[in-house]
Scaffold this active site. Structure first.
Site, short mmCIF file in Angstrom:
data_model
loop_
_atom_site.label_atom_id
_atom_site.label_comp_id
_atom_site.label_asym_id
_atom_site.label_seq_id
_atom_site.Cartn_x
_atom_site.Cartn_y
_atom_site.Cartn_z
CB CYS A 198 39.28 43.77 33.75
SG CYS A 198 38.91 44.46 35.36
CG HIS A 212 36.79 38.15 32.18
ND1 HIS A 212 37.93 38.93 32.21
CD2 HIS A 212 35.94 38.71 33.09
CE1 HIS A 212 37.77 39.91 33.09
NE2 HIS A 212 36.58 39.79 33.63
CD GLU A 256 34.33 34.08 30.20
OE1 GLU A 256 34.43 34.40 31.39
OE2 GLU A 256 35.30 33.96 29.44
CE LYS A 285 40.46 37.70 35.34
NZ LYS A 285 40.34 37.20 33.96
CG HIS A 334 40.49 40.25 37.87
ND1 HIS A 334 41.25 40.67 36.79
CD2 HIS A 334 39.19 40.55 37.55
CE1 HIS A 334 40.45 41.19 35.88
NE2 HIS A 334 39.20 41.12 36.30
CG PHE A 365 33.92 46.60 36.08
CD1 PHE A 365 32.98 45.58 36.09
CD2 PHE A 365 34.65 46.83 37.24
CE1 PHE A 365 32.78 44.81 37.23
CE2 PHE A 365 34.45 46.05 38.38
CZ PHE A 365 33.52 45.04 38.37
#
Lengths: 401, 87
Positions: free
Chosen positions: A162, A294, A305, A326, A331, A390
């Site tokens: 990502c 994110h 975050e 998002k 996403h 990830f």
């Protein structure tokens, strides 16, 4: 070190098939999430996705000469790259040898792979179409952009789940600074709305069954989105010399790795990426007005975050505006940092922080100044674009008006 | 008089060469039909799908595409179909 100008942007997502439409929708808080239409939705549990709508491939590609080689992800890449190049006013002469393509994707041609597996194992077919391999390789987006535009400088794909588009943008800056090119066509693309990929994500138990609600109490996880975004990065001198309109400046970037866990996020990796970006830009944290987080909408990411932003920004953490777009465009995985860079450019252009839609109520563990549900007009001079993948692969990029 | 296989091949080749089937004849060399290498790969796929066969001996077959006529190709296919055991 060169100053790096952004001179063009192209974007195709659930929020529209061009940057202007995206910009309008992202600032109006339009949510592009709807039930899946690309395949029989009864095959999956998580049926809410952010698809690119009304995408008619024949309007963009030669059916015989191009389409047999183009997976859906490469189609999106090419559409957004063409828009970005046109937006930047780049001519064939400028492109050719002095340009490069650095393009991110998390999973590459999974639509092709999925269809192939269905033929082989589902329909018991004995063979696959002749151009399956060139369609599914993750570097095909970079190849097709290079071929379509006659770019003979260095071109390659970048993959980091990502954060792929984020790494592509960072590498693009490095390419400009190393003298490999004067213009870097950078971005990311993803087409994950196919049965196999959605099932794989379902297996991780991180998909939301209704909406993506970043930083909100009661958030249920990720909504998968598809699309691509491309930015034209150019040395400032080169852009000025050819009289290009400079949309923004990419003033700094930071990259880091968690070296911890394949899926569980921790604070120090993202914090390190943000700190490095600030150092690279040569600015103090207080300069940042807006962060496009994110903000994937999972329980763990949003708390981690938030903590990372606290650790980097101190008191300023609660002053600056934060949102995760998002919730609107889904996403988009390997395209995410590119799509969200486009949202950052919209914020700079219109002096408005885009909202985090679908927000219901505050989560005590997410205690920052999130722009919720409605966009917020404000002074926006410096923006930060975060992507944390990830595997603990992180990028943070800063743009200035 | 064209055989059934020749007629089928003419239809397939015309599709990939982007010409009208009427403009082709069985006596025409395959490479003169206007089909390119991309079309040839797709043609081989179509032949395999249509006849449910695996085209063996690729090099010999390639030669037929390169040098032979549509009639030669049809004859070659006919031979394979005659001795083809369901795979």
């Amino acid at each position: 070190m060169h100053r790096v100008a952004v001179t063009g942007v192209g974007c195709i997502t659930a929020l529209g098939d061009n940057y202007q439409q995206f910009s309008k929708n992202v600032l109006e808080g339009y949510c592009g999430v709807a039930p899946v239409t690309l395949f029989d939705k009864s095959l999956v549990i998580s049926q809410q996705v952010a698809e690119v709508k009304n995408f008619i491939v024949e309007n963009h590609f030669d059916v015989r000469k191009q389409l047999p080689f183009l997976d859906r992800f490469a189609q999106f890449a090419l559409v957004s790259a063409r828009e970005a190049v046109s937006h930047a006013g780049l001519t064939d002469q400028v492109l050719s040898e002095s340009s490069s393509v650095v393009y991110g994707t998390g999973i590459g041609g999974q639509t092709t792979q999925d269809e192939g597996y269905w033929r082989l194992y589902g329909e018991k077919a004995k063979r696959l179409p002749p151009f399956t391999v060139p369609k599914l390789v993750p570097s095909s987006a970079a190849s097709h952009i290079s071929i379509d535009m006659g770019i003979t400088g260095p071109s390659f794909g970048v993959t980091s789940s990502c954060a792929s588009a984020g790494h592509a943008l960072c590498v693009g800056v490095m390419m400009l600074n190393s003298g490999q090119c004067d213009v870097a066509i950078c971005g990311g693309s993803e087409a994950p709305i196919n049965v196999g990929t959605v099932k794989a994500w379902e297996g991780m138990r991180v998909l939301s069954n209704d909406q993506c609600r970043p930083f909100s109490a009661g958030r249920g996880g990720v909504i998968l989105g598809e699309g691509a975004a491309t930015l034209i990065l150019e040395t400032y001198e080169h852009a000025e010399k050819r009289g290009a309109t400079i949309l923004a400046e990419l003033v700094g970037f930071g990259m880091s790795s968690d070296a911890n866990h394949v899926v569980a996020p921790i604070v120090h990796g993202p914090a390190s990426a943000m700190s490095k970006a600030l150092d690279n830009a040569g600015i103090v944290p207080e300069k940042i007005d807006y962060i496009n987080a994110h903000g994937s909408g999972t329980q763990q990411n949003d708390v981690t975050e938030t903590a990372a932003i606290h650790s980097v920004f101190g008191k300023h953490a609660t002053n600056l505006a934060i949102s995760s777009t998002k919730a609107m465009h889904g996403h988009t995985l390997g395209a995410a940092s590119g799509v969200e860079a486009a949202a950052c450019l919209s914020a700079l252009e219109h002096q408005v922080a885009p909202p985090t839609v679908n927000f219901q109520s505050a989560d005590p563990e997410c205690d920052l100044n999130y722009v919720v549900n409605c966009a917020q007009p404000m002074k926006v001079e410096y923006v930060m674009n975060n992507s944390f993948a990830f595997g603990g692969l992180n990028t943070s990029i800063i743009f200035r008006r | 008089m064209s055989t059934e296989i020749e007629k089928t091949l003419i239809e397939m080749i015309a599709k990939h060469a982007e010409v009208k089937p009427e403009s082709l004849s069985a006596s025409m060399p395959v490479k003169e039909t206007g089909i390119d290498s991309l079309g040839t790969a797709e043609l081989m796929f179509d032949i395999e799908e249509h006849y449910n066969i695996v085209l063996d001996n690729a090099s010999e077959l390639q030669e037929r595409f390169e040098l032979g006529t549509i009639k030669d190709l049809a004859k070659r296919l006919e031979q394979q179909l005659e001795c083809e055991v369901e795979v």
